[in-house]
Scaffold this motif. Sequence first.
Motif, PDB file in Angstrom:
ATOM      1  N   ALA A   1       0.287  -1.032  -0.019  1.00 30.04           N
ATOM      2  CA  ALA A   1       0.387  -0.163   0.136  1.00 30.04           C
ATOM      3  C   ALA A   1       0.715   1.262   0.258  1.00 30.04           C
ATOM      4  O   ALA A   1       0.585   2.589  -0.590  1.00 30.04           O
ATOM      5  N   SER A   2       2.383   1.087   0.735  1.00 32.10           N
ATOM      6  CA  SER A   2       3.214   2.173   0.809  1.00 32.10           C
ATOM      7  C   SER A   2       4.108   2.513  -0.954  1.00 32.10           C
ATOM      8  O   SER A   2       4.034   3.429  -1.404  1.00 32.10           O
ATOM      9  N   GLY A   3       3.229   1.499  -2.086  1.00 35.37           N
ATOM     10  CA  GLY A   3       3.911   1.794  -3.015  1.00 35.37           C
ATOM     11  C   GLY A   3       5.502   1.347  -3.796  1.00 35.37           C
ATOM     12  O   GLY A   3       5.521   0.933  -4.765  1.00 35.37           O
ATOM     13  N   GLN A   4       6.338   0.547  -2.473  1.00 35.33           N
ATOM     14  CA  GLN A   4       7.199  -0.235  -2.376  1.00 35.33           C
ATOM     15  C   GLN A   4       6.462  -1.527  -3.354  1.00 35.33           C
ATOM     16  O   GLN A   4       5.702  -2.317  -2.957  1.00 35.33           O
ATOM     17  N   GLU A   5       7.727  -2.794  -3.334  1.00 38.58           N
ATOM     18  CA  GLU A   5       7.157  -3.719  -3.669  1.00 38.58           C
ATOM     19  C   GLU A   5       8.271  -4.883  -3.274  1.00 38.58           C
ATOM     20  O   GLU A   5       9.066  -4.369  -2.670  1.00 38.58           O
ATOM     21  N   VAL A   6       7.995  -5.217  -3.156  1.00 41.26           N
ATOM     22  CA  VAL A   6       8.676  -6.859  -2.530  1.00 41.26           C
ATOM     23  C   VAL A   6       8.304  -7.951  -3.187  1.00 41.26           C
ATOM     24  O   VAL A   6       7.149  -8.112  -3.566  1.00 41.26           O
ATOM     25  N   GLU A   7       9.259  -9.064  -2.730  1.00 41.27           N
ATOM     26  CA  GLU A   7       8.595 -10.393  -2.775  1.00 41.27           C
ATOM     27  C   GLU A   7       8.540 -11.163  -1.780  1.00 41.27           C
ATOM     28  O   GLU A   7       8.155 -10.746  -0.809  1.00 41.27           O
ATOM     29  N   ILE A   8       7.247 -12.285  -2.644  1.00 42.78           N
ATOM     30  CA  ILE A   8       6.367 -13.076  -1.606  1.00 42.78           C
ATOM     31  C   ILE A   8       6.754 -14.364  -2.330  1.00 42.78           C
ATOM     32  O   ILE A   8       7.281 -14.738  -3.378  1.00 42.78           O
ATOM     33  N   ASP A   9       6.794 -15.151  -1.875  1.00 40.21           N
ATOM     34  CA  ASP A   9       6.913 -17.086  -1.530  1.00 40.21           C
ATOM     35  C   ASP A   9       5.007 -17.418  -2.014  1.00 40.21           C
ATOM     36  O   ASP A   9       4.680 -17.067  -1.355  1.00 40.21           O
ATOM     37  N   PRO A  10       5.485 -17.172  -3.171  1.00 43.25           N
ATOM     38  CA  PRO A  10       3.968 -18.430  -3.114  1.00 43.25           C
ATOM     39  C   PRO A  10       3.187 -19.133  -2.749  1.00 43.25           C
ATOM     40  O   PRO A  10       1.650 -19.120  -2.543  1.00 43.25           O
ATOM     41  N   LEU A  11       3.697 -19.827  -1.976  1.00 45.90           N
ATOM     42  CA  LEU A  11       2.996 -20.965  -1.925  1.00 45.90           C
ATOM     43  C   LEU A  11       3.429 -20.864  -0.284  1.00 45.90           C
ATOM     44  O   LEU A  11       2.275 -21.137   0.418  1.00 45.90           O
ATOM     45  N   THR A  12       3.295 -19.667   0.376  1.00 43.97           N
ATOM     46  CA  THR A  12       3.427 -19.321   2.274  1.00 43.97           C
ATOM     47  C   THR A  12       2.841 -17.941   1.883  1.00 43.97           C
ATOM     48  O   THR A  12       2.171 -17.588   2.958  1.00 43.97           O
ATOM     49  N   LEU A  13       2.749 -17.138   1.693  1.00 45.18           N
ATOM     50  CA  LEU A  13       2.085 -15.861   1.082  1.00 45.18           C
ATOM     51  C   LEU A  13       3.414 -14.812   1.946  1.00 45.18           C
ATOM     52  O   LEU A  13       2.633 -13.959   2.523  1.00 45.18           O
ATOM     53  N   GLN A  14       4.234 -15.065   3.149  1.00 42.21           N
ATOM     54  CA  GLN A  14       5.112 -14.877   3.486  1.00 42.21           C
ATOM     55  C   GLN A  14       6.204 -13.579   2.415  1.00 42.21           C
ATOM     56  O   GLN A  14       6.277 -13.531   1.304  1.00 42.21           O
ATOM     57  N   ARG A  15       6.107 -12.077   2.927  1.00 40.27           N
ATOM     58  CA  ARG A  15       6.675 -11.467   1.704  1.00 40.27           C
ATOM     59  C   ARG A  15       8.203 -11.224   2.096  1.00 40.27           C
ATOM     60  O   ARG A  15       8.461 -11.286   3.711  1.00 40.27           O
ATOM     61  N   GLY A  16       9.328 -10.635   1.304  1.00 43.42           N
ATOM     62  CA  GLY A  16      10.308  -9.747   1.975  1.00 43.42           C
ATOM     63  C   GLY A  16      10.397  -8.861   2.381  1.00 43.42           C
ATOM     64  O   GLY A  16       9.506  -7.679   2.575  1.00 43.42           O
ATOM     65  N   GLU A  17      12.017  -8.156   2.658  1.00 43.71           N
ATOM     66  CA  GLU A  17      12.297  -6.862   2.992  1.00 43.71           C
ATOM     67  C   GLU A  17      11.405  -6.195   1.580  1.00 43.71           C
ATOM     68  O   GLU A  17      11.549  -6.413   0.176  1.00 43.71           O
ATOM     69  N   PRO A  18      10.539  -4.862   1.924  1.00 41.92           N
ATOM     70  CA  PRO A  18      10.602  -3.573   0.383  1.00 41.92           C
ATOM     71  C   PRO A  18      11.948  -3.715  -0.364  1.00 41.92           C
ATOM     72  O   PRO A  18      12.632  -3.407   0.457  1.00 41.92           O
TER      73      PRO A  18
END
Length: 342
Positions: A323-340
């Motif tokens: 929502a802040s406008g930044q992009e992050v990596e995401i693990d599709p299998l867990t929906l766990q996100r990385g750092e912005p």
Amino acid sequence: MGMLVDGHWVDADSTIVDGRFVRPDSVFCEDIGDVAERLRAQPGRYWLIASSSCPWSHRTLLVRALKRLESAVPVQIAGGERTQGYAVAGGAPWAVPGLALRIRHLHELYRLSAPRYTGRATMPVLWDSHACKIVSNESARIIRALDAADTGAASAFTLTPPAFRDQIDALNAELQVGLFNAVYRAGFAQRQDAYEEAVESVFATLDRLERRLANARYLFGPITTETDWRLFPTLVRFDAIYHGHFKCTRRRLIDYPHLWAYARDLYSWCGVAATIDLDAIREGYYRHDRNLNPFGIIAAVPDADWSAAHGRERFGPARVALASGQEVEIDPLTLQRGEPDR
């Protein structure tokens, strides 16, 4: 399928005009910004009534799962014999949330919201159990509300990042006309020229998508957006339903190497497979579209391994926009996100 006329059910339908299928407009359109705010503040207030067979319903179930709103937005899956349109609970009485009342058919919920309603009783429906009315029967508006329901924090991800909003809206509109509605225009056509026009649109659109996905993991590059999840329900149904039942026979999804791998990529995301009931999808079309399939014969399931490796990682890791406008990596299998991104 039947419809309501001045609040009374009739078995006639008005979706065929001059041999062409014309989809009626949705009519319940409460401000989605207000709904999203109340979704955040009052979990459980809104109920989603959806059909496992309906691709427009499927969109809402997908966004609900991806945004992990299962506990905040209860769902009622409608299904069963369509003696008066959709049965809300397989034909059994269903207790309407917020009312001391039980109904059997979806059109009764429409009548509760608008006693003199004229039109089809379609799904999905977002029901407000406090105001005791339908706030929306438009999937596009419902998924926007669900997407916005958890974006009060800058760290939440959104499927409609502001930087892509205009492009998302434009591609959504193109796919709605050229593919999502076009398969229905092909299937329900009562004139040869109407059918051929619709089929041409379907495959011209699929061909463009195949070219677009030849060099990008998702429709807008590395990030997944609302448009990917609006497209996915049509891809899931294509070979099983639209290819044969709706006579979109020029090619199958599995004949498009990039589009087929892309569909399997989306299928692998956490929670997505659980939104798919292929038996209900096949039954919903083949058994209930008796004008197209008078004997109700349900076609065999096409051979397709949705769990096969998709290989789309070669385009880079999956990403989402915050929502802040930044992009992050995401693990599709867990929906766990990385750092912005910095």
